[in-house]
Enzyme design. Structure first.
Site, PDB file in Angstrom:
ATOM      1  N   CYS A   1      36.258  -5.028  -9.727  1.00 47.86           N
ATOM      2  CA  CYS A   1      37.298  -5.317  -8.734  1.00 47.86           C
ATOM      3  C   CYS A   1      37.215  -6.769  -8.275  1.00 47.86           C
ATOM      4  O   CYS A   1      36.172  -7.221  -7.800  1.00 47.86           O
ATOM      5  CB  CYS A   1      37.158  -4.391  -7.532  1.00 47.86           C
ATOM      6  SG  CYS A   1      38.414  -4.689  -6.267  1.00 47.86           S
TER       7      CYS A   1
ATOM      8  N   MET B   1      42.442   3.201  -9.597  1.00 48.85           N
ATOM      9  CA  MET B   1      43.181   2.196  -8.827  1.00 48.85           C
ATOM     10  C   MET B   1      43.347   2.667  -7.390  1.00 48.85           C
ATOM     11  O   MET B   1      43.838   3.770  -7.139  1.00 48.85           O
ATOM     12  CB  MET B   1      44.552   1.938  -9.463  1.00 48.85           C
ATOM     13  CG  MET B   1      44.481   1.278 -10.821  1.00 48.85           C
ATOM     14  SD  MET B   1      46.100   1.118 -11.626  1.00 48.85           S
ATOM     15  CE  MET B   1      46.372   2.824 -12.161  1.00 48.85           C
TER      16      MET B   1
ATOM     17  N   LYS C   1      32.550  -0.253 -15.349  1.00 52.20           N
ATOM     18  CA  LYS C   1      33.777  -1.013 -15.603  1.00 52.20           C
ATOM     19  C   LYS C   1      33.563  -2.417 -15.049  1.00 52.20           C
ATOM     20  O   LYS C   1      33.157  -2.578 -13.902  1.00 52.20           O
ATOM     21  CB  LYS C   1      34.987  -0.360 -14.941  1.00 52.20           C
ATOM     22  CG  LYS C   1      36.314  -1.043 -15.301  1.00 52.20           C
ATOM     23  CD  LYS C   1      37.503  -0.218 -14.816  1.00 52.20           C
ATOM     24  CE  LYS C   1      38.810  -0.764 -15.382  1.00 52.20           C
ATOM     25  NZ  LYS C   1      39.176  -2.071 -14.830  1.00 52.20           N
TER      26      LYS C   1
ATOM     27  N   GLN D   1      34.476   6.846  -9.362  1.00 54.86           N
ATOM     28  CA  GLN D   1      34.029   5.457  -9.427  1.00 54.86           C
ATOM     29  C   GLN D   1      33.570   4.983  -8.051  1.00 54.86           C
ATOM     30  O   GLN D   1      34.258   5.193  -7.045  1.00 54.86           O
ATOM     31  CB  GLN D   1      35.133   4.537  -9.936  1.00 54.86           C
ATOM     32  CG  GLN D   1      34.612   3.130 -10.239  1.00 54.86           C
ATOM     33  CD  GLN D   1      35.696   2.131 -10.552  1.00 54.86           C
ATOM     34  OE1 GLN D   1      36.409   1.698  -9.657  1.00 54.86           O
ATOM     35  NE2 GLN D   1      35.830   1.754 -11.820  1.00 54.86           N
TER      36      GLN D   1
ATOM     37  N   GLY E   1      46.104   0.636 -16.688  1.00 51.02           N
ATOM     38  CA  GLY E   1      46.167   0.632 -15.233  1.00 51.02           C
ATOM     39  C   GLY E   1      47.564   0.388 -14.723  1.00 51.02           C
ATOM     40  O   GLY E   1      48.362   1.303 -14.565  1.00 51.02           O
ATOM     41  N   ARG E   2      47.901  -0.884 -14.505  1.00 59.68           N
ATOM     42  CA  ARG E   2      49.152  -1.214 -13.813  1.00 59.68           C
ATOM     43  C   ARG E   2      50.403  -0.765 -14.558  1.00 59.68           C
ATOM     44  O   ARG E   2      51.430  -0.491 -13.949  1.00 59.68           O
ATOM     45  CB  ARG E   2      49.193  -2.727 -13.550  1.00 59.68           C
ATOM     46  CG  ARG E   2      48.201  -3.166 -12.484  1.00 59.68           C
ATOM     47  CD  ARG E   2      48.105  -4.673 -12.381  1.00 59.68           C
ATOM     48  NE  ARG E   2      47.487  -5.244 -13.574  1.00 59.68           N
ATOM     49  CZ  ARG E   2      47.617  -6.518 -13.930  1.00 59.68           C
ATOM     50  NH1 ARG E   2      48.363  -7.334 -13.207  1.00 59.68           N
ATOM     51  NH2 ARG E   2      47.005  -6.964 -15.001  1.00 59.68           N
TER      52      ARG E   2
ATOM     53  N   ASN F   1      40.508  -2.942 -21.684  1.00 57.74           N
ATOM     54  CA  ASN F   1      41.455  -2.816 -20.565  1.00 57.74           C
ATOM     55  C   ASN F   1      42.072  -4.182 -20.282  1.00 57.74           C
ATOM     56  O   ASN F   1      41.400  -5.208 -20.394  1.00 57.74           O
ATOM     57  CB  ASN F   1      40.693  -2.285 -19.343  1.00 57.74           C
ATOM     58  CG  ASN F   1      41.514  -2.267 -18.062  1.00 57.74           C
ATOM     59  OD1 ASN F   1      41.079  -2.786 -17.044  1.00 57.74           O
ATOM     60  ND2 ASN F   1      42.675  -1.677 -18.100  1.00 57.74           N
ATOM     61  N   GLY F   2      43.345  -4.159 -19.944  1.00 53.25           N
ATOM     62  CA  GLY F   2      44.016  -5.389 -19.562  1.00 53.25           C
ATOM     63  C   GLY F   2      45.269  -5.645 -20.370  1.00 53.25           C
ATOM     64  O   GLY F   2      45.205  -5.807 -21.588  1.00 53.25           O
TER      65      GLY F   2
END
Length: 342
Positions: A101, A18, A140, A71, A227-228, A203-204
């Site tokens: 992204c 990130m 990704k 990445q 992630g977040r 992911n998510g």
């Protein structure tokens, strides 16, 4: 789960790359709490081959972080290939390609998730990068560009065929950005596809240990990437692993415990980046560590404006004294950084 010869064990939990988040000090904290694999902030291929300072600085990795991936993103095949060669010299464990992204300035020029509108180019870029490095190459990406082009099952097969060693799929299209709920159905279809033999990482919206276990159980993914939900909560890796192992939730952290974690993070940031940069980069993390505390505005303002490390330590002591055993319900603590890559 293995990426090439890298053994990540059973049901690994990975930290997502990130921008402006997964710097060395934050990675240090996530590794401290058990992240099985991490990634640098994503790096602009053009900047890297131009030797731009901000891009080159992101290549810095430490042995305690391993296994770790670098990445890359970009829309020009030759630039991405050369950037992969440069990144390989930094000796990461993996080279990861960012095809996910959704940020407008990146996607609209054909990089990141913008590459999903040109699958042949996406495949050719991946093939060339695989050939350019001896390291395992991973990707990704997302479900597709929009609801009319959810072509991830086809894309996953084609990327596997040109040599990638794992694929991470975010359960949204580019058009969704970070709105709505992540749809893991197609992630599950990729995993259950009999043609697929590389690891599939989901992911998510993984924001709790319960959600993490549900994704492993329901969709059979080899690993999950968070992630977040790590913002201000690097201990989520320990929470997930504890729940997967015992079926029990860890006791929520008190504010005093969070202060000690923030203090460790701050000390490492100063050590790695120096006083000025370390102070500035910690501001985004301080805001997240203590989000949800009542009547906190005065302290938050000081944390986000001071350039004096001693004042930060005094403020952290004040937070511990004022809030002590107070516990914030993190299940209702939405991230303030919803525009970051996840």
């Amino acid at each position: 789960m293995k990426i090439g010869n890298i053994d990540l064990g059973d049901k690994p939990v990975l930290l997502a790359p990130m921008e402006d988040v997964t710097d060395p000090s934050f990675r240090y904290m996530c590794k401290h709490f058990g992240a099985d694999m991490m990634y640098t902030e994503f790096i602009n291929a053009d900047g890297l081959i131009r030797d731009a300072g901000s891009s080159v600085a992101k290549l810095t990795i430490y042995d305690y972080e391993r296994p770790i991936g670098i990445q890359l993103y970009g829309h020009i095949i030759e630039s991405m290939v050369e950037a992969a060669r440069v990144a390989t010299e930094a000796n990461p464990d993996v080279i990861d390609i960012n095809f996910g992204c959704p940020v407008k300035k990146i996607a609209n020029r054909g990089a990141g998730s913008g590459m999903m509108r040109d699958v042949p180019k996406m495949v050719e870029m991946t093939r060339r990068i695989v050939e350019a490095t001896h390291l395992p190459v991973t990707v990704k990406t997302r479900l597709g560009w929009d609801d009319q082009s959810k072509n991830i099952v086809e894309i996953a097969e084609r990327l596997q065929d040109v040599g990638i060693k794992a694929i991470t799929i975010h359960g949204r299209t580019r058009a969704q950005l970070y709105t709505g709920k992540a749809d893991w159905t197609l992630i599950g279809e990729v995993k259950s596809n009999p043609r697929m033999h590389i690891p599939v990482i989901g992911n998510g919206d993984i924001d709790s240990p319960i959600r993490a276990k549900e994704m492993f159980t329901r969709y059979g993914v080899d690993g999950i990437m968070i992630g977040r939900a790590t913002y201000g909560r690097p201990w989520i890796f320990a929470e997930v692993k504890h729940y997967l192992k015992t079926g029990e939730l860890m006791k929520p952290l008190s504010t005093t415990e969070k202060v000690e974690i923030a203090r460790l993070h701050f000390e490492h940031s100063l050590q790695v980046k120096g006083a000025k940069t370390g102070m500035l980069e910690m501001r985004r993390h301080f805001g997240s560590y203590f989000k949800g505390l009542p009547h906190f505005k005065d302290i938050r303002l000081k944390l986000l404006t001071t350039l004096n490390p001693d004042e930060v330590y005094s403020l952290l002591n004040l937070i511990a004294e004022r809030y002590g055993d107070y516990v914030v319900d993190e299940s209702i603590n939405p991230s303030p950084w919803a525009d970051k890559q996840d």
